[in-house]
Design a protein around this motif. Sequence first.
Motif, PDB file in Angstrom:
ATOM      1  N   SER A 386      51.638  63.323  14.224  1.00  0.00           N
ATOM      2  CA  SER A 386      52.593  62.221  14.143  1.00  0.00           C
ATOM      3  C   SER A 386      53.995  62.610  14.569  1.00  0.00           C
ATOM      4  O   SER A 386      54.852  61.743  14.729  1.00  0.00           O
ATOM      5  CB  SER A 386      52.625  61.666  12.709  1.00  0.00           C
ATOM      6  N   ARG A 387      54.266  63.897  14.753  1.00  0.00           N
ATOM      7  CA  ARG A 387      55.603  64.340  15.148  1.00  0.00           C
ATOM      8  C   ARG A 387      55.607  65.056  16.496  1.00  0.00           C
ATOM      9  O   ARG A 387      56.561  65.735  16.838  1.00  0.00           O
ATOM     10  CB  ARG A 387      56.195  65.249  14.062  1.00  0.00           C
ATOM     11  N   GLY A 389      55.189  63.498  19.536  1.00  0.00           N
ATOM     12  CA  GLY A 389      55.718  62.658  20.605  1.00  0.00           C
ATOM     13  C   GLY A 389      54.653  62.003  21.455  1.00  0.00           C
ATOM     14  O   GLY A 389      54.953  61.461  22.538  1.00  0.00           O
ATOM     15  N   GLU A 391      53.226  59.237  21.077  1.00  0.00           N
ATOM     16  CA  GLU A 391      53.440  57.801  21.185  1.00  0.00           C
ATOM     17  C   GLU A 391      54.409  57.439  22.310  1.00  0.00           C
ATOM     18  O   GLU A 391      54.569  56.256  22.645  1.00  0.00           O
ATOM     19  CB  GLU A 391      53.944  57.235  19.856  1.00  0.00           C
ATOM     20  N   ASN A 392      55.052  58.442  22.912  1.00  0.00           N
ATOM     21  CA  ASN A 392      56.014  58.188  23.986  1.00  0.00           C
ATOM     22  C   ASN A 392      55.489  58.557  25.373  1.00  0.00           C
ATOM     23  O   ASN A 392      56.238  58.491  26.352  1.00  0.00           O
ATOM     24  CB  ASN A 392      57.307  58.968  23.719  1.00  0.00           C
ATOM     25  N   PRO A 416      50.839  59.006  14.840  1.00  0.00           N
ATOM     26  CA  PRO A 416      51.969  58.082  14.931  1.00  0.00           C
ATOM     27  C   PRO A 416      51.482  56.645  15.062  1.00  0.00           C
ATOM     28  O   PRO A 416      50.356  56.391  15.481  1.00  0.00           O
ATOM     29  CB  PRO A 416      52.673  58.544  16.209  1.00  0.00           C
ATOM     30  N   ASP A 418      52.609  52.899  16.718  1.00  0.00           N
ATOM     31  CA  ASP A 418      53.475  52.305  17.737  1.00  0.00           C
ATOM     32  C   ASP A 418      54.620  51.512  17.110  1.00  0.00           C
ATOM     33  O   ASP A 418      54.394  50.650  16.249  1.00  0.00           O
ATOM     34  CB  ASP A 418      52.631  51.392  18.630  1.00  0.00           C
ATOM     35  N   ASP A 419      55.855  51.824  17.534  1.00  0.00           N
ATOM     36  CA  ASP A 419      57.074  51.117  17.111  1.00  0.00           C
ATOM     37  C   ASP A 419      57.398  51.286  15.626  1.00  0.00           C
ATOM     38  O   ASP A 419      58.204  50.529  15.081  1.00  0.00           O
ATOM     39  CB  ASP A 419      56.982  49.613  17.434  1.00  0.00           C
ATOM     40  N   HIS A 420      56.776  52.236  14.962  1.00  0.00           N
ATOM     41  CA  HIS A 420      57.092  52.508  13.552  1.00  0.00           C
ATOM     42  C   HIS A 420      57.211  54.026  13.388  1.00  0.00           C
ATOM     43  O   HIS A 420      56.273  54.699  12.944  1.00  0.00           O
ATOM     44  CB  HIS A 420      56.004  51.953  12.630  1.00  0.00           C
ATOM     45  N   SER A 421      58.373  54.555  13.734  1.00  0.00           N
ATOM     46  CA  SER A 421      58.538  56.002  13.832  1.00  0.00           C
ATOM     47  C   SER A 421      58.386  56.724  12.494  1.00  0.00           C
ATOM     48  O   SER A 421      58.081  57.910  12.462  1.00  0.00           O
ATOM     49  CB  SER A 421      59.908  56.342  14.441  1.00  0.00           C
ATOM     50  N   ARG A 422      58.601  56.009  11.391  1.00  0.00           N
ATOM     51  CA  ARG A 422      58.520  56.656  10.077  1.00  0.00           C
ATOM     52  C   ARG A 422      57.210  56.330   9.346  1.00  0.00           C
ATOM     53  O   ARG A 422      57.055  56.641   8.173  1.00  0.00           O
ATOM     54  CB  ARG A 422      59.714  56.251   9.209  1.00  0.00           C
TER      55      ARG A 422
END
Length: 445
Positions: A386-387, A389, A391-392, A416, A418-422
């Motif tokens: 999830s950390r 990257g 998702e980018n 991760p 999408d569009d919810h970084s936390r």
Amino acid sequence: MTAMASSAAEVQVKEAVLVTPSDPTANHLLKLSTVDSQLFLRFTIEYLLIYRPLRFNGVDRDDITSRVKAALARALVPYYPLAGRVRVRPDGSCLEVVCRGQGAVFVEATADFTVSDFEKAPRYVTEWQRLLALQVADVLKGAPPLVVQLTWLSDGAAALGVGFSHCICDGIGSVEFLKLFAQLATGRRNGAAVDFKPKPIWQRHLLDKTPFKQQPGQSHPEFSRVIDHCKFMTRFTPDKLTPTSVKFDEWRLNELKNSITPTSQLRSLSFTSFEVLSAHIWKSWATASNFPPQQILKLLFSIDIRHRVKPSLPTGFYGNAIVLGCAQTTAKNLTEKGLAYATELIKEAKNRVDNNYVKEVVDSVSLNGASCVPDPVGVLILSQWSRLGLENVDFGIGRPVHVAPVCTDKYCILLPIDDHSRSVKVMLAVPSVAVDKYLNLLRDV
């Protein structure tokens, strides 16, 4: 698995080719580090990135496929070891890469899946496996260390499956490659990979055994064997597992943190979301599995050591810069004590890893080799994607709407959203007889 396999979506391979570096690369042997060469890293990191249906005018699948294939060839120039082949060094000391520009595999395919099929867990462990049709089964037998598969789905969406041999790169290193690969596919790079930052750094000797003044040693429970009180491995064969997928929004993660404040000696702010969520998953998994109270259980997870060793590893180092963190306790203590107990075990396992700890691991692996393999009994392995990257990673068709493992297995993956970084998605396959209890416990914050 026969009934399940018969209901699987159809995947048709259109093309499978070797893609070689677009420019000449060095022809030589590159030694892998002691850490790279560990037996338990001889498997494949398999990412699955799902992209939205392409609905806008002018979309040409053939053009996109050609751009992705060309970008792969260009990315393999600075990352040319991923186009090589891995073997054991003649003296047997470690692994090495034979760099002759042999190439990575590129596959184009079509499938009956739609983007909505990936909003939930797969129906069985291997349902999505054909989205990476060529498995990097054994790089020591000549298999390519990198496979990329672009699959066009029936609703116009796309799936990108990527398999990396773990002995060449870790999660951070593999995603650094994917970012360059994607930038080249979109044309945001001028083709001169020399201007890419960070530049890929080999320098695997930095994680080899070196003479140093031995400090008082620490225990390394990740390599210790435990007594099997419950025929542990027979519970976790693929045919007995049901994949699960549970989302944790930021507010739920905060509730988890707040729930341990009254019982912990530490303030909730001193715990990370990773520590608290990992503890909650581990505890839920153990409680649902109903292990004998005396069974020793372990949670294993990778710890990035790039800045824990002295001196720090150089920016751009894409080899395996990880050691295993290990939290350990009995099933009785894990299931009966509060969440703070498991969280503190995980935090302590992270805090133990310093420069001396890493050197002990390197020394031990160098001396003992095959015996330095985690004992699978009682173990839940957790990997944090999830950390990274993922998702980018945009290949010119937008950012992925779903990130997943190719196979949802007995290893827990944090993903991760999408569009919810936390926020985080938890994917794990658990024994079918325990799945309902596990899901109820995991969702009960």
